[in-house]
Design a protein around this motif. Sequence first.
Motif, PDB file in Angstrom:
ATOM      1  N   LEU A   9       9.505   8.118   4.506  1.00 58.91           N
ATOM      2  CA  LEU A   9      10.356   9.294   4.352  1.00 58.91           C
ATOM      3  C   LEU A   9      11.021   9.420   2.991  1.00 58.91           C
ATOM      4  O   LEU A   9      11.347  10.515   2.561  1.00 58.91           O
ATOM      5  N   HIS A  10      11.217   8.309   2.309  1.00 61.69           N
ATOM      6  CA  HIS A  10      11.930   8.349   1.029  1.00 61.69           C
ATOM      7  C   HIS A  10      11.011   8.185  -0.174  1.00 61.69           C
ATOM      8  O   HIS A  10      11.494   8.098  -1.298  1.00 61.69           O
ATOM      9  N   ARG A  11       9.703   8.139   0.068  1.00 64.69           N
ATOM     10  CA  ARG A  11       8.711   8.010  -0.997  1.00 64.69           C
ATOM     11  C   ARG A  11       9.019   6.844  -1.909  1.00 64.69           C
ATOM     12  O   ARG A  11       8.968   6.944  -3.131  1.00 64.69           O
ATOM     13  N   ARG A  12       9.348   5.705  -1.329  1.00 64.89           N
ATOM     14  CA  ARG A  12       9.716   4.533  -2.107  1.00 64.89           C
ATOM     15  C   ARG A  12       8.689   3.403  -2.001  1.00 64.89           C
ATOM     16  O   ARG A  12       8.748   2.463  -2.774  1.00 64.89           O
ATOM     17  N   LEU A  13       7.779   3.463  -1.051  1.00 68.12           N
ATOM     18  CA  LEU A  13       6.821   2.381  -0.886  1.00 68.12           C
ATOM     19  C   LEU A  13       5.726   2.470  -1.946  1.00 68.12           C
ATOM     20  O   LEU A  13       5.284   3.555  -2.303  1.00 68.12           O
ATOM     21  N   PRO A  14       5.306   1.341  -2.475  1.00 69.20           N
ATOM     22  CA  PRO A  14       4.284   1.344  -3.523  1.00 69.20           C
ATOM     23  C   PRO A  14       2.888   1.563  -2.945  1.00 69.20           C
ATOM     24  O   PRO A  14       2.665   1.394  -1.752  1.00 69.20           O
ATOM     25  N   GLY A  66       6.346  19.117   3.282  1.00 68.20           N
ATOM     26  CA  GLY A  66       5.127  18.619   2.657  1.00 68.20           C
ATOM     27  C   GLY A  66       5.026  17.116   2.865  1.00 68.20           C
ATOM     28  O   GLY A  66       6.036  16.435   2.920  1.00 68.20           O
ATOM     29  N   GLN A  67       3.829  16.608   2.957  1.00 68.19           N
ATOM     30  CA  GLN A  67       3.632  15.201   3.235  1.00 68.19           C
ATOM     31  C   GLN A  67       2.748  14.556   2.181  1.00 68.19           C
ATOM     32  O   GLN A  67       1.847  15.179   1.654  1.00 68.19           O
ATOM     33  N   GLN A  68       2.990  13.305   1.909  1.00 69.06           N
ATOM     34  CA  GLN A  68       2.107  12.529   1.060  1.00 69.06           C
ATOM     35  C   GLN A  68       1.790  11.250   1.812  1.00 69.06           C
ATOM     36  O   GLN A  68       2.680  10.586   2.328  1.00 69.06           O
ATOM     37  N   VAL A  69       0.537  10.907   1.865  1.00 72.24           N
ATOM     38  CA  VAL A  69       0.114   9.651   2.463  1.00 72.24           C
ATOM     39  C   VAL A  69      -0.090   8.679   1.323  1.00 72.24           C
ATOM     40  O   VAL A  69      -0.781   8.979   0.359  1.00 72.24           O
ATOM     41  N   THR A  70       0.532   7.515   1.417  1.00 70.36           N
ATOM     42  CA  THR A  70       0.479   6.542   0.342  1.00 70.36           C
ATOM     43  C   THR A  70      -0.065   5.226   0.859  1.00 70.36           C
ATOM     44  O   THR A  70       0.328   4.786   1.930  1.00 70.36           O
ATOM     45  N   LYS A  73       0.052  -1.247  -0.966  1.00 72.12           N
ATOM     46  CA  LYS A  73      -0.698  -2.474  -1.222  1.00 72.12           C
ATOM     47  C   LYS A  73       0.142  -3.716  -0.998  1.00 72.12           C
ATOM     48  O   LYS A  73      -0.355  -4.717  -0.544  1.00 72.12           O
ATOM     49  N   GLU A  74       1.421  -3.670  -1.334  1.00 77.97           N
ATOM     50  CA  GLU A  74       2.258  -4.848  -1.159  1.00 77.97           C
ATOM     51  C   GLU A  74       2.469  -5.191   0.306  1.00 77.97           C
ATOM     52  O   GLU A  74       2.409  -6.343   0.683  1.00 77.97           O
ATOM     53  N   ALA A  75       2.722  -4.200   1.126  1.00 76.25           N
ATOM     54  CA  ALA A  75       2.926  -4.458   2.546  1.00 76.25           C
ATOM     55  C   ALA A  75       1.599  -4.523   3.294  1.00 76.25           C
ATOM     56  O   ALA A  75       1.563  -4.890   4.444  1.00 76.25           O
ATOM     57  N   GLY A  76       0.512  -4.114   2.629  1.00 83.99           N
ATOM     58  CA  GLY A  76      -0.804  -4.215   3.226  1.00 83.99           C
ATOM     59  C   GLY A  76      -1.147  -3.137   4.226  1.00 83.99           C
ATOM     60  O   GLY A  76      -1.970  -3.338   5.094  1.00 83.99           O
ATOM     61  N   ARG A  77      -0.527  -1.970   4.134  1.00 82.58           N
ATOM     62  CA  ARG A  77      -0.867  -0.880   5.051  1.00 82.58           C
ATOM     63  C   ARG A  77      -0.619   0.458   4.365  1.00 82.58           C
ATOM     64  O   ARG A  77       0.276   0.576   3.540  1.00 82.58           O
ATOM     65  N   PRO A  78      -1.406   1.455   4.704  1.00 81.76           N
ATOM     66  CA  PRO A  78      -1.160   2.790   4.172  1.00 81.76           C
ATOM     67  C   PRO A  78       0.108   3.382   4.792  1.00 81.76           C
ATOM     68  O   PRO A  78       0.422   3.105   5.940  1.00 81.76           O
ATOM     69  N   VAL A  79       0.801   4.182   4.024  1.00 80.85           N
ATOM     70  CA  VAL A  79       2.025   4.805   4.515  1.00 80.85           C
ATOM     71  C   VAL A  79       2.033   6.276   4.147  1.00 80.85           C
ATOM     72  O   VAL A  79       1.323   6.702   3.257  1.00 80.85           O
ATOM     73  N   MET A  80       2.838   7.063   4.842  1.00 81.12           N
ATOM     74  CA  MET A  80       2.929   8.484   4.563  1.00 81.12           C
ATOM     75  C   MET A  80       4.286   8.795   3.983  1.00 81.12           C
ATOM     76  O   MET A  80       5.296   8.331   4.498  1.00 81.12           O
ATOM     77  N   SER A  81       4.316   9.597   2.942  1.00 80.51           N
ATOM     78  CA  SER A  81       5.572   9.983   2.305  1.00 80.51           C
ATOM     79  C   SER A  81       5.789  11.475   2.450  1.00 80.51           C
ATOM     80  O   SER A  81       4.854  12.226   2.634  1.00 80.51           O
ATOM     81  N   GLN A  82       7.025  11.882   2.351  1.00 80.78           N
ATOM     82  CA  GLN A  82       7.340  13.305   2.287  1.00 80.78           C
ATOM     83  C   GLN A  82       8.432  13.505   1.264  1.00 80.78           C
ATOM     84  O   GLN A  82       9.278  12.652   1.105  1.00 80.78           O
ATOM     85  N   PRO A  83       8.394  14.626   0.544  1.00 77.21           N
ATOM     86  CA  PRO A  83       9.418  14.866  -0.486  1.00 77.21           C
ATOM     87  C   PRO A  83      10.777  15.152   0.124  1.00 77.21           C
ATOM     88  O   PRO A  83      10.918  15.456   1.253  1.00 77.21           O
TER      89      PRO A  83
END
Length: 83
Positions: A9-14, A66-70, A73-83
Amino acid sequence: MDGSVVPDLHRRLPGRGAWLHFDLECLRNAERRRAFPRALRVQGSLDVASLREHMEQHLATGQPRGQQVTGNKEAGRPVMSQP
């Protein structure tokens, strides 16, 4: 890797990212076309249950975003972001 797509939700995950319209039909099309593994550069299929649940909750309350899927790599899983 646990093979799931989760909200960021905060678009902070790498990691890698791919945009997704906040629309369940767009999510279904992305699943059908296997767009998440290709965009996030991962092997195999990905579980989008938490992503779908997140979208359904926000659409039910009338708060589409709007959504972003990220790919995280560090946590080893894909994640979704939103602005």
